[in-house]
Design an enzyme around this catalytic site. Structure first.
Site, PDB file in Angstrom:
ATOM      1  N   ALA A  70       0.950  -0.940   0.329  1.00 36.61           N
ATOM      2  CA  ALA A  70       0.116  -0.186  -0.364  1.00 36.61           C
ATOM      3  C   ALA A  70       1.083   1.311  -0.249  1.00 36.61           C
ATOM      4  O   ALA A  70       2.030   1.150   0.503  1.00 36.61           O
ATOM      5  CB  ALA A  70      -0.774  -0.370   1.221  1.00 36.61           C
ATOM      6  N   ASP A  71       0.552   2.502  -0.759  1.00 36.27           N
ATOM      7  CA  ASP A  71       1.389   3.521  -0.469  1.00 36.27           C
ATOM      8  C   ASP A  71      -0.170   4.527  -0.489  1.00 36.27           C
ATOM      9  O   ASP A  71      -1.459   4.815  -1.084  1.00 36.27           O
ATOM     10  CB  ASP A  71       1.844   4.172  -1.604  1.00 36.27           C
ATOM     11  CG  ASP A  71       2.842   5.357  -1.555  1.00 36.27           C
ATOM     12  OD1 ASP A  71       3.467   4.681  -0.877  1.00 36.27           O
ATOM     13  OD2 ASP A  71       2.483   6.132  -2.317  1.00 36.27           O
ATOM     14  N   THR A  72       0.325   5.744   0.658  1.00 36.38           N
ATOM     15  CA  THR A  72      -0.919   6.738   1.124  1.00 36.38           C
ATOM     16  C   THR A  72      -0.451   8.277   0.243  1.00 36.38           C
ATOM     17  O   THR A  72       0.906   8.266   0.644  1.00 36.38           O
ATOM     18  CB  THR A  72      -1.348   6.762   2.515  1.00 36.38           C
ATOM     19  OG1 THR A  72      -1.524   5.436   2.537  1.00 36.38           O
ATOM     20  CG2 THR A  72      -2.216   8.022   2.574  1.00 36.38           C
ATOM     21  N   GLY A 107      -3.179   3.722  -2.228  1.00 40.19           N
ATOM     22  CA  GLY A 107      -3.443   2.555  -3.234  1.00 40.19           C
ATOM     23  C   GLY A 107      -3.204   0.792  -3.124  1.00 40.19           C
ATOM     24  O   GLY A 107      -1.796   1.345  -1.814  1.00 40.19           O
TER      25      GLY A 107
END
Length: 188
Positions: A70-72, A107
């Site tokens: 995940a990436d924020t 994501g």
């Protein structure tokens, strides 16, 4: 757990993501790989979050497990506010967020064998105006240097400064758990 999932690997050092997966009742182990988190120019915030999550996922080979990456990204009027480089950068970002509405995009990529599936979630966050002294208090006491946008919704900033959230609260923490659970059900 009503569904038996294959083994899960969370590819994140984020204690918040680890806590959220635990609260979801999922058994998982954490594995980390160094990944370049740069991205091509011209991508939207949602595309950036997914692109980086996919880059993280491509570093893994897992035939028997589901890998979750995940990436924020925090975006304010089209500007990406990533993790702060230092104290001055954190002050600058929090000053911009003060009294404004911004978007948080996370994501997420799921990988198992040769299958890869990505999605994102988007949440609007409205912050009240704060003083420079309040920003300094926050930085000194909560050290938000590992957080996109220089704040954590689960700490003082979220409790005192955030006035409204439109969308997933856990997305702002870094993992849209409601969506993730439904996507995992479809992925297995």
């Amino acid at each position: 757990m009503p569904v038996q999932f294959p083994p899960i690997i969370l590819a994140s050092k984020s204690p918040r993501r680890q806590e959220l997966l635990s609260l979801m009742g999922l058994d998982f182990k954490v594995e980390l790989k160094d990944v370049d988190e740069s991205y091509p120019e011209g991508l939207s915030p949602a595309e950036i979050a997914v692109y980086i999550a996919e880059q993280k996922a491509k570093a893994f080979t897992a035939d028997d497990a589901i890998v979750i990456t995940a990436d924020t990204i925090v975006a304010l009027n089209g500007e990406i506010l990533g993790k702060p480089a230092d104290r001055a950068h954190a002050q600058e970002m929090l000053k911009k967020l003060s009294g404004s509405k911004h978007e948080v995009f996370t994501g997420v990529t799921l990988v198992k064998g040769d299958r890869m599936y990505s999605f994102y979630d988007q949440t609007a966050v409205t912050c009240k105006a704060v003083t420079a002294a309040e920003i300094d208090f926050y930085i000194d006491n909560y050290k938000p240097f590992d957080k996109a946008g220089s704040y954590g919704v689960q700490d003082w900033w979220g409790i005192v400064v955030v006035e409204r959230i439109e969308g997933s609260y856990t997305n702002v923490m870094g993992l849209p758990t409601e969506r993730l659970y439904n996507e995992l059900l479809k992925f297995v």
